[in-house]
Scaffold this motif. Structure first.
Motif, PDB file in Angstrom:
ATOM      1  N   ALA A 166     -17.064  41.546  10.473  1.00  0.00           N
ATOM      2  CA  ALA A 166     -17.036  40.434  11.430  1.00  0.00           C
ATOM      3  C   ALA A 166     -15.947  39.447  11.033  1.00  0.00           C
ATOM      4  N   SER A 167     -15.169  38.974  12.019  1.00  0.00           N
ATOM      5  CA  SER A 167     -14.062  38.063  11.721  1.00  0.00           C
ATOM      6  C   SER A 167     -14.555  36.787  11.052  1.00  0.00           C
ATOM      7  N   ALA A 168     -15.790  36.383  11.313  1.00  0.00           N
ATOM      8  CA  ALA A 168     -16.326  35.166  10.706  1.00  0.00           C
ATOM      9  C   ALA A 168     -16.539  35.317   9.206  1.00  0.00           C
ATOM     10  N   ASN A 169     -16.591  36.571   8.719  1.00  0.00           N
ATOM     11  CA  ASN A 169     -16.851  36.817   7.299  1.00  0.00           C
ATOM     12  C   ASN A 169     -15.579  37.067   6.493  1.00  0.00           C
ATOM     13  N   LEU A 170     -14.413  36.993   7.114  1.00  0.00           N
ATOM     14  CA  LEU A 170     -13.179  37.369   6.431  1.00  0.00           C
ATOM     15  C   LEU A 170     -12.743  36.342   5.385  1.00  0.00           C
ATOM     16  N   ALA A 171     -13.100  35.090   5.571  1.00  0.00           N
ATOM     17  CA  ALA A 171     -12.639  34.061   4.637  1.00  0.00           C
ATOM     18  C   ALA A 171     -13.459  34.016   3.352  1.00  0.00           C
ATOM     19  N   ALA A 172     -14.616  34.685   3.332  1.00  0.00           N
ATOM     20  CA  ALA A 172     -15.491  34.640   2.156  1.00  0.00           C
ATOM     21  C   ALA A 172     -15.196  35.826   1.241  1.00  0.00           C
ATOM     22  N   ALA A 173     -15.497  35.649  -0.069  1.00  0.00           N
ATOM     23  CA  ALA A 173     -15.332  36.741  -1.032  1.00  0.00           C
ATOM     24  C   ALA A 173     -16.359  37.834  -0.738  1.00  0.00           C
ATOM     25  N   PRO A 174     -16.029  39.113  -0.951  1.00  0.00           N
ATOM     26  CA  PRO A 174     -14.740  39.608  -1.447  1.00  0.00           C
ATOM     27  C   PRO A 174     -13.736  39.903  -0.336  1.00  0.00           C
ATOM     28  N   ASN A 175     -14.118  39.620   0.922  1.00  0.00           N
ATOM     29  CA  ASN A 175     -13.237  39.970   2.038  1.00  0.00           C
ATOM     30  C   ASN A 175     -11.933  39.193   2.034  1.00  0.00           C
ATOM     31  N   ALA A 176     -11.944  37.984   1.455  1.00  0.00           N
ATOM     32  CA  ALA A 176     -10.741  37.156   1.476  1.00  0.00           C
ATOM     33  C   ALA A 176      -9.585  37.813   0.744  1.00  0.00           C
ATOM     34  N   ALA A 177      -9.882  38.570  -0.324  1.00  0.00           N
ATOM     35  CA  ALA A 177      -8.829  39.210  -1.118  1.00  0.00           C
ATOM     36  C   ALA A 177      -8.698  40.695  -0.796  1.00  0.00           C
ATOM     37  N   THR A 178      -9.319  41.152   0.262  1.00  0.00           N
ATOM     38  CA  THR A 178      -9.286  42.563   0.646  1.00  0.00           C
ATOM     39  C   THR A 178      -8.360  42.756   1.841  1.00  0.00           C
ATOM     40  N   ILE A 179      -7.636  43.856   1.847  1.00  0.00           N
ATOM     41  CA  ILE A 179      -6.753  44.159   2.973  1.00  0.00           C
ATOM     42  C   ILE A 179      -7.575  44.787   4.095  1.00  0.00           C
ATOM     43  N   HIS A 180      -7.342  44.323   5.295  1.00  0.00           N
ATOM     44  CA  HIS A 180      -8.052  44.816   6.472  1.00  0.00           C
ATOM     45  C   HIS A 180      -7.041  45.298   7.513  1.00  0.00           C
ATOM     46  N   VAL A 181      -7.566  46.043   8.477  1.00  0.00           N
ATOM     47  CA  VAL A 181      -6.743  46.535   9.567  1.00  0.00           C
ATOM     48  C   VAL A 181      -7.437  46.209  10.887  1.00  0.00           C
ATOM     49  N   GLN A 182      -6.633  45.761  11.834  1.00  0.00           N
ATOM     50  CA  GLN A 182      -7.124  45.514  13.193  1.00  0.00           C
ATOM     51  C   GLN A 182      -6.114  46.101  14.160  1.00  0.00           C
ATOM     52  N   SER A 183      -6.598  46.776  15.175  1.00  0.00           N
ATOM     53  CA  SER A 183      -5.666  47.408  16.113  1.00  0.00           C
ATOM     54  C   SER A 183      -6.293  47.506  17.485  1.00  0.00           C
ATOM     55  N   ASP A 184      -5.404  47.598  18.464  1.00  0.00           N
ATOM     56  CA  ASP A 184      -5.804  47.904  19.832  1.00  0.00           C
ATOM     57  C   ASP A 184      -5.131  49.217  20.210  1.00  0.00           C
ATOM     58  N   PRO A 185      -5.301  49.732  21.418  1.00  0.00           N
ATOM     59  CA  PRO A 185      -4.678  51.016  21.767  1.00  0.00           C
ATOM     60  C   PRO A 185      -3.166  51.024  21.731  1.00  0.00           C
ATOM     61  N   GLY A 186      -2.525  49.858  21.526  1.00  0.00           N
ATOM     62  CA  GLY A 186      -1.074  49.826  21.499  1.00  0.00           C
ATOM     63  C   GLY A 186      -0.483  49.701  20.117  1.00  0.00           C
ATOM     64  N   ALA A 187      -1.058  48.868  19.277  1.00  0.00           N
ATOM     65  CA  ALA A 187      -0.501  48.609  17.949  1.00  0.00           C
ATOM     66  C   ALA A 187      -1.577  47.973  17.085  1.00  0.00           C
ATOM     67  N   GLY A 188      -1.193  47.683  15.822  1.00  0.00           N
ATOM     68  CA  GLY A 188      -2.166  47.095  14.910  1.00  0.00           C
ATOM     69  C   GLY A 188      -1.476  46.317  13.813  1.00  0.00           C
ATOM     70  N   LEU A 189      -2.247  45.768  12.894  1.00  0.00           N
ATOM     71  CA  LEU A 189      -1.701  44.999  11.785  1.00  0.00           C
ATOM     72  C   LEU A 189      -2.620  45.098  10.579  1.00  0.00           C
ATOM     73  N   LEU A 190      -2.006  44.964   9.394  1.00  0.00           N
ATOM     74  CA  LEU A 190      -2.733  44.851   8.134  1.00  0.00           C
ATOM     75  C   LEU A 190      -2.638  43.413   7.659  1.00  0.00           C
ATOM     76  N   PHE A 191      -3.704  42.916   7.045  1.00  0.00           N
ATOM     77  CA  PHE A 191      -3.696  41.526   6.596  1.00  0.00           C
ATOM     78  C   PHE A 191      -4.780  41.332   5.536  1.00  0.00           C
ATOM     79  N   TYR A 192      -4.555  40.335   4.679  1.00  0.00           N
ATOM     80  CA  TYR A 192      -5.614  39.883   3.788  1.00  0.00           C
ATOM     81  C   TYR A 192      -6.620  39.080   4.591  1.00  0.00           C
ATOM     82  N   GLY A 193      -7.881  39.191   4.212  1.00  0.00           N
ATOM     83  CA  GLY A 193      -8.906  38.473   4.957  1.00  0.00           C
ATOM     84  C   GLY A 193      -8.671  36.982   5.006  1.00  0.00           C
TER      85      GLY A 193
END
Length: 256
Positions: A166-193
């Motif tokens: 859940a996007s609301a949980n990305l700022a809390a540990a351990p998600n804040a220091a973890t790399i995540h991926v989000q994409s739609d049918p066209g493209a996507g991105l990698l980012f730290y939480g």
């Protein structure tokens, strides 16, 4: 004149004769001991052979159990390779925004900077190496120490996990220091939480037609290889000849 009758003397006849008590001879005793020792030796031999057979069967059972677990784990990584959310094969995945520094690898940009960040090479979801040696592996995959690699095949898988975050949980540990991926049918991105809020404010995140966030997943890069020991005693995890009781056990390892 009549002669008087002289009685015959009384004679007692014993009806039973008692044999003198008789024990084992030395020869009989030695024969009995020899037979007993042979039976005892045969019993111990049988117990020992059964114990060895049980140990061998138990070792084979452990090997099969470990092999089953290893193949199941590798199979899961292979099946998920190339899954980056809703992005189709060949879609562009941006790896340079959201605080993801593409010059970093294994958490170190100053001590061991790599020529390229192998972990974020999303264009190669499944990759194998056959010619790497302990002397060359660290230059290609900086996460693997020279002392921890046995020359042989090496497998790399890259994907997102199947667990939604859940996007609301990305700022809390351990998600804040973890790399995540989000994409739609066209493209996507990698980012730290920890960088998701800034990306969302910049309009860089992927939104559905209703303005909701597309699903977000953990990003995983797995490396499978054989290392020369099972339990490394060194603080940095480097294998040594003294590990595993002085007899290092080659072990299948996975780093992520």
């Amino acid at each position: 004149t009549a002669m008087p009758m002289i009685p015959a003397p009384a004679v007692r006849i014993s009806m039973s004769a008692r044999a003198a008590p008789r024990g084992l001879s030395l020869v009989e005793l030695m024969v009995g001991l020899a037979i007993g020792l042979m039976l005892t030796l045969g019993l111990f031999t049988l117990i020992s052979s059964q114990s060895n057979a049980f140990k061998v069967q138990d070792d084979f059972a452990r090997i099969q159990e470990n092999a089953t677990l290893a193949l199941r784990t590798i199979g899961e990584s292979v099946r998920m390779a190339g899954f980056y959310g809703y992005a189709p094969d060949g879609a562009a995945i941006d790896t340079g925004i959201g605080g993801v520094a593409t010059t970093r690898d294994c958490g170190s940009a100053t001590l061991n900077p790599p020529a390229r960040n192998w972990a974020l090479n999303v264009n190669a979801p499944l990759q194998s190496f056959d010619a790497l040696t302990p002397a060359t592996v660290n230059a290609t995959l900086p996460c693997i120490l020279t002392s921890n690699f046995v020359a042989g095949p090496l497998l790399v898988t890259r994907s997102a996990s199947g667990l939604r975050i859940a996007s609301a949980n990305l700022a809390a540990a351990p998600n804040a220091a973890t790399i995540h991926v989000q994409s739609d049918p066209g493209a996507g991105l990698l980012f730290y939480g920890a960088g998701f809020a800034r990306l969302k404010a910049d309009g860089s995140t992927r939104l559905t037609s209703t303005g909701a966030d597309f699903d977000i997943f953990d990003y995983r890069a797995h490396v499978y290889y054989i290392r020369p020991c099972s339990r490394a005693a060194a603080a940095n995890g480097a294998c040594a000849a003294t590990d595993d009781g002085g007899q290092p056990i080659p072990t299948l390892a996975r780093q992520e």
